[in-house]
Design an enzyme around this catalytic site. Structure first.
Site, PDB file in Angstrom:
ATOM      1  N   ASP A   1      -1.825  -4.468   6.088  1.00  0.00           N
ATOM      2  CA  ASP A   1      -2.434  -5.054   4.892  1.00  0.00           C
ATOM      3  C   ASP A   1      -3.198  -6.340   5.206  1.00  0.00           C
ATOM      4  O   ASP A   1      -2.953  -7.392   4.592  1.00  0.00           O
ATOM      5  CB  ASP A   1      -1.355  -5.330   3.837  1.00  0.00           C
ATOM      6  CG  ASP A   1      -0.506  -4.110   3.557  1.00  0.00           C
ATOM      7  OD1 ASP A   1      -1.063  -3.005   3.502  1.00  0.00           O
ATOM      8  OD2 ASP A   1       0.723  -4.257   3.397  1.00  0.00           O
TER       9      ASP A   1
ATOM     10  N   GLU B   1      -4.819   1.278  -5.026  1.00  0.00           N
ATOM     11  CA  GLU B   1      -4.053   0.051  -4.791  1.00  0.00           C
ATOM     12  C   GLU B   1      -4.868  -0.882  -3.904  1.00  0.00           C
ATOM     13  O   GLU B   1      -6.012  -0.598  -3.550  1.00  0.00           O
ATOM     14  CB  GLU B   1      -2.718   0.396  -4.118  1.00  0.00           C
ATOM     15  CG  GLU B   1      -2.870   1.138  -2.811  1.00  0.00           C
ATOM     16  CD  GLU B   1      -1.560   1.692  -2.259  1.00  0.00           C
ATOM     17  OE1 GLU B   1      -0.512   1.481  -2.894  1.00  0.00           O
ATOM     18  OE2 GLU B   1      -1.590   2.340  -1.195  1.00  0.00           O
TER      19      GLU B   1
END
Length: 481
Positions: free
Chosen positions: A17, A176
């Protein structure tokens, strides 16, 4: 759908991420940390190729309370931004039934970082912050819904309006990981879709305002390696940014699976980098643009400094609660099982450690999570190689030593090169102990059982030490082959 030929990560090992911001000529990178403390590793670079670990955002229990340390809980995807001389980091601590977003602030990337401010009414994961003049917007993934947004006071984390639905992506699963940025007259919303497995991808939409409405790119997804015969898979969760020279780039996570189908990735989701070109005001991912070469991640630690190197982390608690450096090495002491480890960053490596257990049980261990671990354990007169796979603990080879004796043990990872239909895994893990007669191998174990494809979750392998009782570690050396 674009695929790029990147093969070497910009930051290897369990660093998922990625989020990047730039201040002048300097770039700052943050990554997820999940159950491990300290939380959210922070790096600095001036060329995007060499990254120095300068610290973490979560460094004390008041910011991140102790937890059970269960695999893939804790701190999820962050966003790192710089505004009006202040660094802001927004992320989610998923421990609890309804995870809200938390915002930390610092004047320097190295900290100290503030206590977290917590939102009320922004339940979900993967938050982002962006500014349009004096207005700040929080954008996040509302699970089961899509991407939501609201104006926010970034210093108090108080929402300034009711959340709105922003975009639900192209119809792929799990929209997301939103990030919003401006280029020219357009505002862009970048998201991840398809889940963080082989179908992972990056899609983008644009609008005339950070609040939308957003129109999807006709070429979505702009990045995906699904169904492609390339070394790096699971590409997604991207951040797009402008470089100091005016060009643009994209950072994203990916994995390096190996072995028989479906392939097994063992070091977690890693940080990759590619270039961006603009066609009709839409971003196009290109490669090569950055000459990233394989990095030697070897290290030697004798633990005689004032504190642990920033590479060391523990699930559920901060390492200093049970691991203390000193003149004679690293003292580990706990009445419950604790683990402290460093992220494995190479695909082929050997690590040797010297330790003595004065009371209870200690181990040199390769850990994916609490239910997937290989170790050389020392307890009383026994040194034994063990494996934990789910609820099954197995003992392999062992030797007898004098109680309290210092022992030198080795864990090594060697890639499997099996023939077709031989069902090769990603690697073979060797567990060995050193005696007067030389190195004695206690076990050779299939590395696939310490992979995400077997264990599930979002983390990668950690190499380090477990204890229940008291032990002393004098050295550890880890060398890439």
């Amino acid at each position: 759908m674009t695929a790029v030929e990147v093969s070497e990560p910009a930051v290897a090992g369990f660093h998922p991420d990625p989020t990047i911001c730039r201040v002048g000529d300097t770039y700052y990178l943050a990554n997820s940390s999940f159950e491990y403390r300290p939380g959210v590793p922070l790096r600095v670079s001036t060329d995007l190729l060499h990254w120095d670990l300068v610290g973490h955002a979560f460094t004390r229990t008041s910011q991140l309370p102790d937890s059970e340390g269960l695999g893939s809980t804790g701190i999820f995807a962050p966003t790192l931004r710089h505004h009006d001389g202040v660094f802001y980091l927004v992320t989610t601590n998923v421990v609890g039934e309804a995870p809200e977003q938390v915002i930390l602030r610092a004047e320097s990337i190295a900290g100290p970082w503030s206590e977290p401010s917590v939102t009320q009414g922004a339940v979900g994961i993967d938050p982002d912050l962006c500014w349009d003049g004096d207005e700040c917007y929080l954008t996040w993934c509302e699970l089961g819904v899509g991407i939501s947004q609201a104006r926010i006071d970034p210093d108090t984390a108080q929402l300034q309006e009711e959340p709105r639905r922003l975009w639900s992506g192209t119809g792929l699963a799990h929209p997301e990981g939103p990030h919003i940025f401006k280029r020219g007259s357009w505002w862009y919303l970048v998201i991840a879709e398809g889940g963080t497995e082989r179908g992972h991808s990056v899609s983008v939409a644009r609008g005339v305002s950070p609040t939308g409405p957003f129109e999807g790119c006709p070429a979505n997804p702009i990045l995906s390696h699904r169904s492609r015969a390339v070394a790096v898979q699971n590409t997604g969760h991207a951040d797009i940014f402008e470089k100091a020279d005016g060009d643009w780039a994209i950072t994203f996570l990916g994995t390096r699976p190996r072995g028989v189908s479906p392939g097994f990735h063992v070091n977690g989701r890693e940080t990759f980098l590619a270039g961006i070109e603009w066609h009709d005001d839409w971003p196009v991912v290109i490669d090569p643009r950055h000459e990233i070469v394989a990095t030697d991640h070897s290290f030697l630690d004798d633990f005689r400094g004032d504190r642990l190197h920033a590479r060391w982390a523990s699930p559920g608690v901060f390492p200093e609660t049970f691991a203390q450096t000193g003149a004679h090495g690293l003292r580990l002491a706990s009445d419950v099982v604790r683990f402290v480890g460093a992220r494995v960053q190479d695909l082929e490596w050997t690590s040797t450690a010297t330790l003595a257990v004065s009371e209870g049980w200690g181990a040199f261990a390769l850990r994916l999570d609490e239910a997937h671990m290989y170790a050389v354990e020392v307890e009383g007169e026994r040194v034994v190689a063990t494996s934990v796979i789910g609820e099954v603990r197995t003992e392999h080879g062992s030797i007898v030593i004098a109680p309290g004796q210092e022992v030198t043990v080795t864990i090594a990872a060697v890639p499997d090169h099996g023939q077709f239909l031989a069902r090769p895994g990603p690697d073979t893990i060797t567990l060995a102990v050193h005696t007067d007669e030389g190195e004695q191998v206690l076990a050779r174990l299939d590395g696939r059982y310490l992979s995400t494809e077997v264990a599930g979750g979002f983390t990668g392998r950690m190499l380090g030490f477990a204890v229940r009782g008291e032990a002393m570690v004098t050295t550890i050396a880890c060398t890439a082959r």
